[in-house]
Design a protein around this motif. Structure first.
Motif, PDB file in Angstrom:
ATOM      1  N   SER A   1       0.823  -1.218   0.000  1.00  0.00           N
ATOM      2  CA  SER A   1       0.000   0.000   0.000  1.00  0.00           C
ATOM      3  C   SER A   1       0.849   1.257   0.000  1.00  0.00           C
TER       4      SER A   1
ATOM      5  N   ILE B   1       0.922   4.147  -2.805  1.00  0.00           N
ATOM      6  CA  ILE B   1       0.551   5.546  -2.528  1.00  0.00           C
ATOM      7  C   ILE B   1       1.623   6.479  -3.070  1.00  0.00           C
ATOM      8  N   ASN B   2       2.860   6.119  -2.809  1.00  0.00           N
ATOM      9  CA  ASN B   2       3.982   6.946  -3.266  1.00  0.00           C
ATOM     10  C   ASN B   2       4.031   7.037  -4.793  1.00  0.00           C
TER      11      ASN B   2
ATOM     12  N   PRO C   1      14.199   0.887  -3.643  1.00  0.00           N
ATOM     13  CA  PRO C   1      13.250   1.994  -3.716  1.00  0.00           C
ATOM     14  C   PRO C   1      13.659   2.957  -4.829  1.00  0.00           C
TER      15      PRO C   1
ATOM     16  N   ASN D   1      12.207  -3.623  -0.221  1.00  0.00           N
ATOM     17  CA  ASN D   1      10.787  -3.327  -0.087  1.00  0.00           C
ATOM     18  C   ASN D   1      10.523  -2.478   1.144  1.00  0.00           C
TER      19      ASN D   1
ATOM     20  N   LEU E   1      12.654  -0.496   2.579  1.00  0.00           N
ATOM     21  CA  LEU E   1      13.165   0.850   2.310  1.00  0.00           C
ATOM     22  C   LEU E   1      12.165   1.645   1.470  1.00  0.00           C
ATOM     23  N   ALA E   2      11.540   0.969   0.492  1.00  0.00           N
ATOM     24  CA  ALA E   2      10.544   1.652  -0.337  1.00  0.00           C
ATOM     25  C   ALA E   2       9.361   2.087   0.530  1.00  0.00           C
ATOM     26  N   THR E   3       9.002   1.224   1.513  1.00  0.00           N
ATOM     27  CA  THR E   3       7.909   1.551   2.427  1.00  0.00           C
ATOM     28  C   THR E   3       8.263   2.772   3.275  1.00  0.00           C
TER      29      THR E   3
ATOM     30  N   GLN F   1      10.493   4.998   2.608  1.00  0.00           N
ATOM     31  CA  GLN F   1      10.570   6.149   1.698  1.00  0.00           C
ATOM     32  C   GLN F   1       9.187   6.783   1.538  1.00  0.00           C
ATOM     33  N   SER F   2       8.182   5.931   1.362  1.00  0.00           N
ATOM     34  CA  SER F   2       6.825   6.434   1.186  1.00  0.00           C
ATOM     35  C   SER F   2       6.312   7.094   2.459  1.00  0.00           C
ATOM     36  N   ILE F   3       6.589   6.449   3.613  1.00  0.00           N
ATOM     37  CA  ILE F   3       6.168   7.034   4.893  1.00  0.00           C
ATOM     38  C   ILE F   3       6.781   8.424   5.037  1.00  0.00           C
TER      39      ILE F   3
ATOM     40  N   THR G   1       7.947  10.506   2.688  1.00  0.00           N
ATOM     41  CA  THR G   1       7.396  11.446   1.706  1.00  0.00           C
ATOM     42  C   THR G   1       6.017  11.921   2.126  1.00  0.00           C
ATOM     43  N   GLN G   2       5.169  10.949   2.501  1.00  0.00           N
ATOM     44  CA  GLN G   2       3.805  11.289   2.875  1.00  0.00           C
ATOM     45  C   GLN G   2       3.773  12.136   4.142  1.00  0.00           C
TER      46      GLN G   2
ATOM     47  N   ARG H   1       4.929  15.643   3.371  1.00  0.00           N
ATOM     48  CA  ARG H   1       3.982  16.351   2.518  1.00  0.00           C
ATOM     49  C   ARG H   1       2.793  16.868   3.305  1.00  0.00           C
TER      50      ARG H   1
ATOM     51  N   PHE I   1      -3.276  11.254   4.868  1.00  0.00           N
ATOM     52  CA  PHE I   1      -2.485  10.040   4.637  1.00  0.00           C
ATOM     53  C   PHE I   1      -3.085   8.833   5.335  1.00  0.00           C
TER      54      PHE I   1
ATOM     55  N   ARG J   1      -6.197   7.587   3.638  1.00  0.00           N
ATOM     56  CA  ARG J   1      -5.814   7.008   2.334  1.00  0.00           C
ATOM     57  C   ARG J   1      -5.187   5.624   2.526  1.00  0.00           C
ATOM     58  N   LEU J   2      -4.296   5.528   3.519  1.00  0.00           N
ATOM     59  CA  LEU J   2      -3.636   4.239   3.796  1.00  0.00           C
ATOM     60  C   LEU J   2      -4.674   3.207   4.241  1.00  0.00           C
TER      61      LEU J   2
ATOM     62  N   MET K   1      -6.576   1.956   1.280  1.00  0.00           N
ATOM     63  CA  MET K   1      -5.777   1.157   0.349  1.00  0.00           C
ATOM     64  C   MET K   1      -5.411  -0.197   0.940  1.00  0.00           C
ATOM     65  N   VAL K   2      -5.057  -0.222   2.220  1.00  0.00           N
ATOM     66  CA  VAL K   2      -4.676  -1.491   2.852  1.00  0.00           C
ATOM     67  C   VAL K   2      -5.870  -2.437   2.904  1.00  0.00           C
TER      68      VAL K   2
END
Lengths: 122, 479
Positions: free
Chosen positions: A15, A19-20, A104, B296, B298-300, B302-304, B306-307, B310, B435, B438-439, B442-443
């Motif tokens: 998720s 979102i990102n 990422p 994965n 790290l991507a998570t 990264q998103s946390i 950014t969000q 923002r 956020f 939205r999370l 989506m989850v």
């Protein structure tokens, strides 16, 4: 904002990552015409959705691989961009010639990769 | 004391014995001897040894000289080494090496009337000695041992034992069809306990023919070079009655030469590397999987980040939110790590997020329900966002507010989590889609494919329904 937004089909099972990616695509002027987070949904949508300009596919969907979806999209002529934490080496030989973004990824990397995909499929 | 029956003992001896008279005619032979020469005693009796087994060569002369020495002197004589080919009843000739002990037997008048021969087949020792003439450094110590073997029988037994029990595997193949004449214990284990001595390799290990190993042996035997391989993949039947299994071997084929330099066989030695190769593969798989998970995660994160940045009003608040979200993610990972990344209990997840609040304000409960790794991470993040929202804007933002969280499995095996906030400030409703909201959507609806009902009438009431397949279906097990 441009009135002709490019259209993406997105498959991503995390998720937060999705979102990102949604935000990145939005800021680049793309719209997501369909998205899926699980293989069954992805397969169904890949076969039925209107043709996107590109499909961005996460390789590993909670332990299963996305390649059946890629197969359907490739047969419909949809340009494919893979996203994976494994990098290119994580792709089986038949898919290794396809463009890859490594997780990422940054917005700049996604933008560059999409530009390359569109250049290959004008 | 019972009288010993020497005739029966003679018959029962496992080692070949025979007795000749002064004209070198057979007067007795035990079954072990009959087996070695492939001839029943009835066909031997009364016949001269050299008539039946002619040998005009050097070895024949040595044998005759030894018999004559014993008969003339009445002293025993030993031939440490004699190359004496045997003609088998089917006409084939087999080249054998022997140690022969000749003992005089006296007749009634006290003179030497007979000579008794006991033979020990030392063919394998000779073959190994030939093998050690090869330029192969790792067996040079064994070469010296073999030299001593010629002098002492005791040492030869020791030497054979060393080869027999060595952790490396050894086998000796003889002749152009590669007949097994020696196999060490580890070689026998490698080939699934099959008894192959006396058989050509193509018959003994038929599975290696297609894999080209007999062709390689043919070339080594014909051309005399050494064939060495590292980590070679060989399909071998290494359990009786089971299909061939993948085996990885370091091995070499070395030609065996006799004194004149002619190739007489092939010496096989090597090490079974299967376990090491499998361990390396397993490690590769684990590293790939770890890499995938780290990237994965790290991507998570990264998103946390950014969000959070923002949606934040100021840097101080952003830092706090970011820390709390990463901590929630980290707690979920800790719980999974404690259970080999398999699953957790929904109760532990809820407790993790809500245990900081007093029981007069927050209550939660439900049956023990196990959730898989993916749902654990997803729900931990969702519960964290719900709790954060309650503290900032909802029932936990005022002292009189209350929160109840209950879960159960419904009739469709769905995991249902009910989050009920009461007595909070007048609900703002789903004003802006932040956020957290939205999370949550989506989850629950996307990632877990479930249902989400939100009601803001008397404070937030959220009903999360997660299909059985999404929270119970195990992930592919590692390794």
């Amino acid at each position: 904002m441009s009135s002709i937004r490019r259209k993406a089909f997105v498959v991503e099972d995390e998720s937060l990552v999705l979102i990102n990616l949604e935000d990145m695509l939005d800021q680049m002027g793309w719209s997501i015409i369909a998205q899926a987070m699980r293989l069954a949904d992805a397969e169904r949508l890949a076969a039925s959705t209107e043709l996107p300009d590109v499909a961005i596919l996460d390789v590993n969907l909670g332990g299963v691989q996305v390649f059946p979806v890629a197969q359907i999209l490739a047969s419909r002529g949809v340009p494919i961009l893979f996203a994976t934490g494994y990098g290119r080496e994580g792709l089986p030989p038949e898919w290794q010639s396809y463009p890859v973004i490594a997780k990422p990824y940054t917005q700049a990397e996604v933008e560059r990769a999409l530009g390359e995909v569109l250049a290959l499929h004008p | 004391m019972a009288e010993l029956d020497f005739a029966r003992i003679f018959q029962a001896l496992p080692s070949p014995f025979m007795i000749l008279d002064r004209d070198l005619r057979y007067v007795a032979a035990n079954p072990a001897y009959e087996a070695v020469v492939g001839t029943p005693f009835s066909a031997l009796e009364g016949n001269n040894l050299f008539d039946l087994f002619p040998n005009e060569g050097e070895e024949g002369k040595r044998l005759r000289a030894s018999f004559e020495h014993v008969l003339a002197t009445g002293e025993p004589d030993t031939i440490a080494y004699i190359n004496y080919p045997l003609v088998l009843p089917d006409g084939t000739v087999t080249n054998r090496y022997w140690t022969a002990v000749h003992v005089p037997l006296t007749g009634p008048d006290g003179t030497t009337a007979y000579v008794m021969q006991n033979t020990v087949d030392v063919t394998e020792l000779v073959r190994m000695r030939e093998a050690t003439t090869l330029p192969y450094t790792s067996i040079s110590a064994a070469t010296r041992l073999i030299e001593r073997t010629r002098e002492t029988e005791a040492a030869s037994a020791e030497f054979r034992r060393l080869f027999q029990q060595a952790p490396a595997f050894f086998a000796v193949l003889s002749g152009p069809s590669h007949v097994f004449t020696f196999t060490s214990d580890s070689y026998v284990r490698l080939i699934g306990g099959r008894n192959v001595v006396g058989q050509p390799i193509a018959k003994a290990l038929p599975e290696v023919i297609e894999q080209g190993f007999v062709d390689v042996l043919d070339r080594v035997y014909r051309e005399g070079h050494v064939h060495a391989a590292e980590g070679a993949r060989v399909m071998l039947e290494n359990e009786p009655g089971r299909p061939a299994e993948e085996t990885f071997l370091d091995f070499s084929y070395n030609p065996i030469r006799d004194g004149a330099g002619n190739i007489t066989g092939v010496f096989v030695q090597g090490m079974d590397r299967t376990e090491a190769v499998r361990a390396t593969r397993r490690q590769r798989l684990l590293i790939d999987e770890l890499n995938h998970r780290v990237k994965n995660t790290l991507a998570t994160v990264q998103s946390i980040a950014t969000q959070t940045l923002r949606n934040a009003d100021d840097v101080g608040q952003a830092r706090q939110s970011l820390e709390a979200r990463i901590k929630a993610l980290s707690n979920a990972h800790t719980m999974l790590s404690n259970r080999q990344w398999h699953d957790t209990e929904i109760g532990h997840l809820v407790c993790q997020e809500l245990s900081a609040f007093g029981s007069e304000q927050v209550q939660y409960g439900g049956p023990v329900l196990v959730v898989n790794a993916k749902a654990t991470v997803a729900l931990a993040l969702v519960l964290h966002e719900l709790a954060t929202n309650a503290v900032k804007h909802g029932a936990l933002s005022v002292p009189e507010g209350s929160l109840a969280v209950n879960w159960h499995e419904d009739e469709d095996d769905q995991l249902v989590i009910e989050w009920v906030e009461r007595n909070g400030p007048a609900p703002a409703g789903p004003a802006r889609k932040g956020f957290g909201s939205r999370l949550l959507h989506m989850v629950i609806t996307g990632e877990l494919g479930g249902g989400l009902e939100l009601d803001y009438a008397n404070g937030l009431t959220a009903r999360l329904a997660i299909p059985h397949a999404a929270y119970r279906e195990g992930e592919a097990a590692l390794v």
